[in-house]
Design a protein around this motif. Structure first.
Motif, PDB file in Angstrom:
ATOM      1  N   SER A 223       0.850  -1.179   0.000  1.00 47.67           N
ATOM      2  CA  SER A 223       0.000   0.000   0.000  1.00 47.67           C
ATOM      3  C   SER A 223       0.892   1.238   0.000  1.00 47.67           C
ATOM      4  CB  SER A 223      -0.944   0.014   1.203  1.00 47.67           C
ATOM      5  OG  SER A 223      -0.197   0.102   2.406  1.00 47.67           O
ATOM      6  N   ALA A 224       0.321   2.345  -0.426  1.00 49.33           N
ATOM      7  CA  ALA A 224       1.065   3.600  -0.488  1.00 49.33           C
ATOM      8  C   ALA A 224       0.187   4.735  -0.002  1.00 49.33           C
ATOM      9  CB  ALA A 224       1.525   3.868  -1.918  1.00 49.33           C
ATOM     10  N   THR A 225       0.820   5.765   0.524  1.00 52.45           N
ATOM     11  CA  THR A 225       0.128   6.982   0.911  1.00 52.45           C
ATOM     12  C   THR A 225       0.678   8.123   0.065  1.00 52.45           C
ATOM     13  OG1 THR A 225      -0.167   6.212   3.184  1.00 52.45           O
ATOM     14  CG2 THR A 225      -0.407   8.570   2.785  1.00 52.45           C
ATOM     15  N   ASP A 226      -0.175   8.694  -0.767  1.00 48.67           N
ATOM     16  CA  ASP A 226       0.259   9.751  -1.668  1.00 48.67           C
ATOM     17  C   ASP A 226      -0.970  10.540  -2.109  1.00 48.67           C
ATOM     18  OD1 ASP A 226       2.822  10.540  -3.471  1.00 48.67           O
ATOM     19  OD2 ASP A 226       0.991  10.769  -4.656  1.00 48.67           O
ATOM     20  N   SER A 227      -0.853  11.837  -2.197  1.00 52.92           N
ATOM     21  CA  SER A 227      -2.000  12.684  -2.552  1.00 52.92           C
ATOM     22  C   SER A 227      -1.760  13.481  -3.826  1.00 52.92           C
ATOM     23  CB  SER A 227      -2.317  13.635  -1.391  1.00 52.92           C
ATOM     24  OG  SER A 227      -1.166  14.408  -1.050  1.00 52.92           O
ATOM     25  N   SER A 228      -0.905  12.969  -4.719  1.00 54.60           N
ATOM     26  CA  SER A 228      -0.577  13.709  -5.942  1.00 54.60           C
ATOM     27  C   SER A 228      -1.756  13.814  -6.898  1.00 54.60           C
ATOM     28  CB  SER A 228       0.602  13.050  -6.654  1.00 54.60           C
ATOM     29  OG  SER A 228       1.744  13.037  -5.840  1.00 54.60           O
ATOM     30  N   PHE A 229      -2.545  12.729  -7.025  1.00 55.78           N
ATOM     31  CA  PHE A 229      -3.649  12.704  -7.981  1.00 55.78           C
ATOM     32  C   PHE A 229      -4.927  12.306  -7.258  1.00 55.78           C
ATOM     33  CE2 PHE A 229       0.184  10.953 -10.240  1.00 55.78           C
ATOM     34  CZ  PHE A 229       0.567  12.161 -10.803  1.00 55.78           C
ATOM     35  N   ALA A 230      -5.985  13.084  -7.486  1.00 53.98           N
ATOM     36  CA  ALA A 230      -7.247  12.836  -6.781  1.00 53.98           C
ATOM     37  C   ALA A 230      -8.252  12.056  -7.611  1.00 53.98           C
ATOM     38  CB  ALA A 230      -7.861  14.164  -6.337  1.00 53.98           C
ATOM     39  N   SER A 231      -8.244  12.240  -8.944  1.00 54.06           N
ATOM     40  CA  SER A 231      -9.225  11.564  -9.796  1.00 54.06           C
ATOM     41  C   SER A 231      -8.727  11.551 -11.224  1.00 54.06           C
ATOM     42  CB  SER A 231     -10.590  12.254  -9.716  1.00 54.06           C
ATOM     43  OG  SER A 231     -10.496  13.574 -10.237  1.00 54.06           O
ATOM     44  N   GLY A 232      -9.421  10.751 -12.054  1.00 57.30           N
ATOM     45  CA  GLY A 232      -9.052  10.660 -13.468  1.00 57.30           C
ATOM     46  C   GLY A 232      -9.498   9.350 -14.065  1.00 57.30           C
ATOM     47  N   TRP A 233      -8.893   8.970 -15.199  1.00 56.82           N
ATOM     48  CA  TRP A 233      -9.251   7.704 -15.828  1.00 56.82           C
ATOM     49  C   TRP A 233      -8.559   6.549 -15.111  1.00 56.82           C
ATOM     50  CZ3 TRP A 233      -4.376   6.492 -16.973  1.00 56.82           C
ATOM     51  CH2 TRP A 233      -3.519   7.433 -17.536  1.00 56.82           C
ATOM     52  N   ALA A 234      -8.988   5.328 -15.446  1.00 55.31           N
ATOM     53  CA  ALA A 234      -8.407   4.129 -14.843  1.00 55.31           C
ATOM     54  C   ALA A 234      -8.443   3.000 -15.869  1.00 55.31           C
ATOM     55  CB  ALA A 234      -9.173   3.737 -13.580  1.00 55.31           C
ATOM     56  N   GLY A 235      -7.598   2.021 -15.673  1.00 55.47           N
ATOM     57  CA  GLY A 235      -7.567   0.896 -16.605  1.00 55.47           C
ATOM     58  C   GLY A 235      -6.391  -0.019 -16.349  1.00 55.47           C
ATOM     59  N   VAL A 236      -5.899  -0.652 -17.414  1.00 56.72           N
ATOM     60  CA  VAL A 236      -4.791  -1.593 -17.297  1.00 56.72           C
ATOM     61  C   VAL A 236      -3.654  -1.151 -18.220  1.00 56.72           C
ATOM     62  CG1 VAL A 236      -6.300  -3.517 -16.697  1.00 56.72           C
ATOM     63  CG2 VAL A 236      -5.740  -3.105 -19.106  1.00 56.72           C
ATOM     64  N   TRP A 237      -2.492  -1.775 -18.059  1.00 59.84           N
ATOM     65  CA  TRP A 237      -1.367  -1.448 -18.916  1.00 59.84           C
ATOM     66  C   TRP A 237      -0.440  -2.665 -19.029  1.00 59.84           C
ATOM     67  CZ3 TRP A 237       3.999  -1.184 -18.324  1.00 59.84           C
ATOM     68  CH2 TRP A 237       4.470  -1.520 -17.061  1.00 59.84           C
ATOM     69  N   ALA A 238       0.366  -2.649 -20.068  1.00 63.52           N
ATOM     70  CA  ALA A 238       1.413  -3.654 -20.273  1.00 63.52           C
ATOM     71  C   ALA A 238       2.386  -3.061 -21.279  1.00 63.52           C
ATOM     72  CB  ALA A 238       0.833  -4.973 -20.781  1.00 63.52           C
ATOM     73  N   VAL A 239       3.505  -3.705 -21.496  1.00 66.30           N
ATOM     74  CA  VAL A 239       4.423  -3.204 -22.508  1.00 66.30           C
ATOM     75  C   VAL A 239       3.871  -3.543 -23.891  1.00 66.30           C
ATOM     76  CG1 VAL A 239       6.428  -3.382 -21.006  1.00 66.30           C
ATOM     77  CG2 VAL A 239       5.829  -5.300 -22.489  1.00 66.30           C
ATOM     78  N   SER A 240       4.410  -2.870 -24.901  1.00 65.07           N
ATOM     79  CA  SER A 240       3.839  -2.960 -26.251  1.00 65.07           C
ATOM     80  C   SER A 240       4.322  -4.195 -27.005  1.00 65.07           C
ATOM     81  CB  SER A 240       4.183  -1.695 -27.043  1.00 65.07           C
ATOM     82  OG  SER A 240       3.676  -0.558 -26.400  1.00 65.07           O
ATOM     83  N   ASP A 241       4.052  -5.350 -26.462  1.00 68.63           N
ATOM     84  CA  ASP A 241       4.293  -6.579 -27.197  1.00 68.63           C
ATOM     85  C   ASP A 241       3.007  -7.395 -27.172  1.00 68.63           C
ATOM     86  OD1 ASP A 241       4.089  -7.637 -24.674  1.00 68.63           O
ATOM     87  OD2 ASP A 241       6.088  -8.513 -24.622  1.00 68.63           O
ATOM     88  N   ARG A 242       3.061  -8.647 -27.567  1.00 63.79           N
ATOM     89  CA  ARG A 242       1.847  -9.483 -27.553  1.00 63.79           C
ATOM     90  C   ARG A 242       1.784 -10.359 -26.309  1.00 63.79           C
ATOM     91  NH1 ARG A 242       3.823  -9.888 -32.901  1.00 63.79           N
ATOM     92  NH2 ARG A 242       2.473  -8.918 -34.452  1.00 63.79           N
ATOM     93  N   GLY A 243       2.569 -10.020 -25.303  1.00 67.18           N
ATOM     94  CA  GLY A 243       2.767 -10.962 -24.212  1.00 67.18           C
ATOM     95  C   GLY A 243       1.841 -10.885 -23.034  1.00 67.18           C
ATOM     96  N   ALA A 244       0.716 -10.202 -23.092  1.00 65.87           N
ATOM     97  CA  ALA A 244      -0.196 -10.159 -21.953  1.00 65.87           C
ATOM     98  C   ALA A 244      -1.625  -9.972 -22.430  1.00 65.87           C
ATOM     99  CB  ALA A 244       0.185  -9.032 -20.997  1.00 65.87           C
ATOM    100  N   SER A 245      -2.538 -10.671 -21.773  1.00 60.51           N
ATOM    101  CA  SER A 245      -3.971 -10.513 -22.030  1.00 60.51           C
ATOM    102  C   SER A 245      -4.654 -10.154 -20.714  1.00 60.51           C
ATOM    103  CB  SER A 245      -4.571 -11.815 -22.572  1.00 60.51           C
ATOM    104  OG  SER A 245      -3.976 -12.192 -23.784  1.00 60.51           O
ATOM    105  N   PHE A 246      -5.821  -9.520 -20.836  1.00 57.70           N
ATOM    106  CA  PHE A 246      -6.622  -9.192 -19.670  1.00 57.70           C
ATOM    107  C   PHE A 246      -8.062  -9.642 -19.921  1.00 57.70           C
ATOM    108  CE2 PHE A 246      -3.177  -6.130 -19.808  1.00 57.70           C
ATOM    109  CZ  PHE A 246      -2.750  -6.063 -18.488  1.00 57.70           C
ATOM    110  N   ASP A 247      -8.770  -9.907 -18.847  1.00 56.00           N
ATOM    111  CA  ASP A 247     -10.181 -10.250 -18.981  1.00 56.00           C
ATOM    112  C   ASP A 247     -10.907  -9.847 -17.707  1.00 56.00           C
ATOM    113  OD1 ASP A 247     -12.477 -11.141 -20.132  1.00 56.00           O
ATOM    114  OD2 ASP A 247     -11.945 -13.261 -20.170  1.00 56.00           O
ATOM    115  N   ASN A 248     -12.233  -9.665 -17.871  1.00 53.05           N
ATOM    116  CA  ASN A 248     -13.112  -9.334 -16.744  1.00 53.05           C
ATOM    117  C   ASN A 248     -12.566  -8.150 -15.951  1.00 53.05           C
ATOM    118  OD1 ASN A 248     -14.719 -11.460 -17.569  1.00 53.05           O
ATOM    119  ND2 ASN A 248     -13.761 -12.917 -16.173  1.00 53.05           N
ATOM    120  N   LEU A 249     -12.484  -7.031 -16.646  1.00 44.68           N
ATOM    121  CA  LEU A 249     -12.006  -5.778 -16.055  1.00 44.68           C
ATOM    122  C   LEU A 249     -13.190  -5.028 -15.449  1.00 44.68           C
ATOM    123  CD1 LEU A 249     -10.001  -3.427 -15.657  1.00 44.68           C
ATOM    124  CD2 LEU A 249     -10.409  -2.806 -18.054  1.00 44.68           C
ATOM    125  N   ARG A 250     -13.020  -4.593 -14.221  1.00 45.29           N
ATOM    126  CA  ARG A 250     -14.103  -3.863 -13.543  1.00 45.29           C
ATOM    127  C   ARG A 250     -13.557  -2.609 -12.865  1.00 45.29           C
ATOM    128  NH1 ARG A 250     -16.877  -7.257  -9.226  1.00 45.29           N
ATOM    129  NH2 ARG A 250     -18.174  -7.998 -10.944  1.00 45.29           N
TER     130      ARG A 250
END
Length: 257
Positions: A223-250
């Motif tokens: 866990s971390a304590t930091d107040s730099s950003f209060a709100s914004g977009w959200a999602g997932v990330w990976a490096v730009s290759d074909r090596g990762a998939s995601f599913d059932n994102l909420r």
């Protein structure tokens, strides 16, 4: 005068010499190159990765538990439509819903890249709540979740692969700004030894005020304590290759946020 008695012997001898010469000529022929058809080259389903682990069919991801709050945005990627999302990247990678999961595609002219590729909500109002997903990594590159993003910056949760001979931290929370990247928290190796290749694992990030907590497969790892950003977009990330998939994102906001 030609001795006729030598003819029956000479003819077979000449034939034998010609036969041996022909055999030697065939053996000396260079191997022909394999012609490669024009167009994109795609991975074979039976291709072997760099770590000599054979690729296998990706199983269906487990289902997420029931949402705790009404109005949660859940994406199963069973449809090709990604209207509520957008991709951001330093490369030409494209995010696609394919085979029931979120995947990345690169043009055939592009090679693997370590540039980050983000897949985030068009809704920029996420503040307090949770982001969760199942990820399936195959290349050994880092994966994770991003949150509270805007032009000012965002938080990035980074998970690294399990390497049994390396007991350094395999997870961190980073603060990304135009000025650079800063680490705001790391997970001890005892709490998270790294993700496992070719296996669905559940990643959940909870944000509440200035506290960000990260859990993998139901176990809180940092866990971390930091107040730099209060709100914004959200999602997932990976490096730009074909090596990762995601599913059932909420993405689930807390009540009233």
């Amino acid at each position: 005068m030609l001795n006729k008695k030598l003819i029956p012997v000479a003819v077979p001898l000449v034939a034998l010499i010609l036969l041996v010469a022909a055999i030697m000529s065939v053996g000396a022929q260079p191997k022909q190159a394999v012609n490669v058809p024009a167009g994109a080259i795609v991975d074979s389903p039976n291709a072997v990765m760099a770590n000599d682990t054979p690729k296998k069919a990706v199983p269906d991801a487990p289902a997420l538990p029931t949402a705790a709050q009404p109005g949660a945005v859940t994406e199963s990627f069973d449809s090709a439509s990604l209207d509520n999302w957008r991709g951001t990247s330093e490369s030409t990678v494209q995010w696609v819903a394919k085979d029931g999961r979120l995947q990345k595609e690169l043009p055939a002219s592009d090679g693997p890249s370590s540039a980050p590729a983000l897949f985030v909500s068009k809704d920029t109002g996420f503040s307090d709540g949770t982001i969760e997903t199942f990820y399936y990594a195959t290349s050994g590159e880092p994966v994770g979740i991003v949150l509270r993003g805007s032009d000012a910056g965002y938080y990035r949760v980074v998970l690294y692969m399990n390497v049994s001979t390396n007991t350094a931290s395999k997870a961190r929370i980073e603060r990304i700004t135009p000025a650079g990247t800063e680490v705001v928290a790391t997970a001890p190796f005892s709490a998270f030894a790294g993700y496992k290749l070719e296996q669905w694992q559940h990643l959940l990030v909870s944000a509440q005020g200035n506290t960000i907590s990260v859990s993998v497969d139901g176990n809180q790892i940092m866990s971390a304590t930091d107040s730099s950003f209060a709100s914004g977009w959200a999602g997932v990330w990976a490096v730009s290759d074909r090596g990762a998939s995601f599913d059932n994102l909420r993405i689930q906001r807390n009540a009233g946020r």
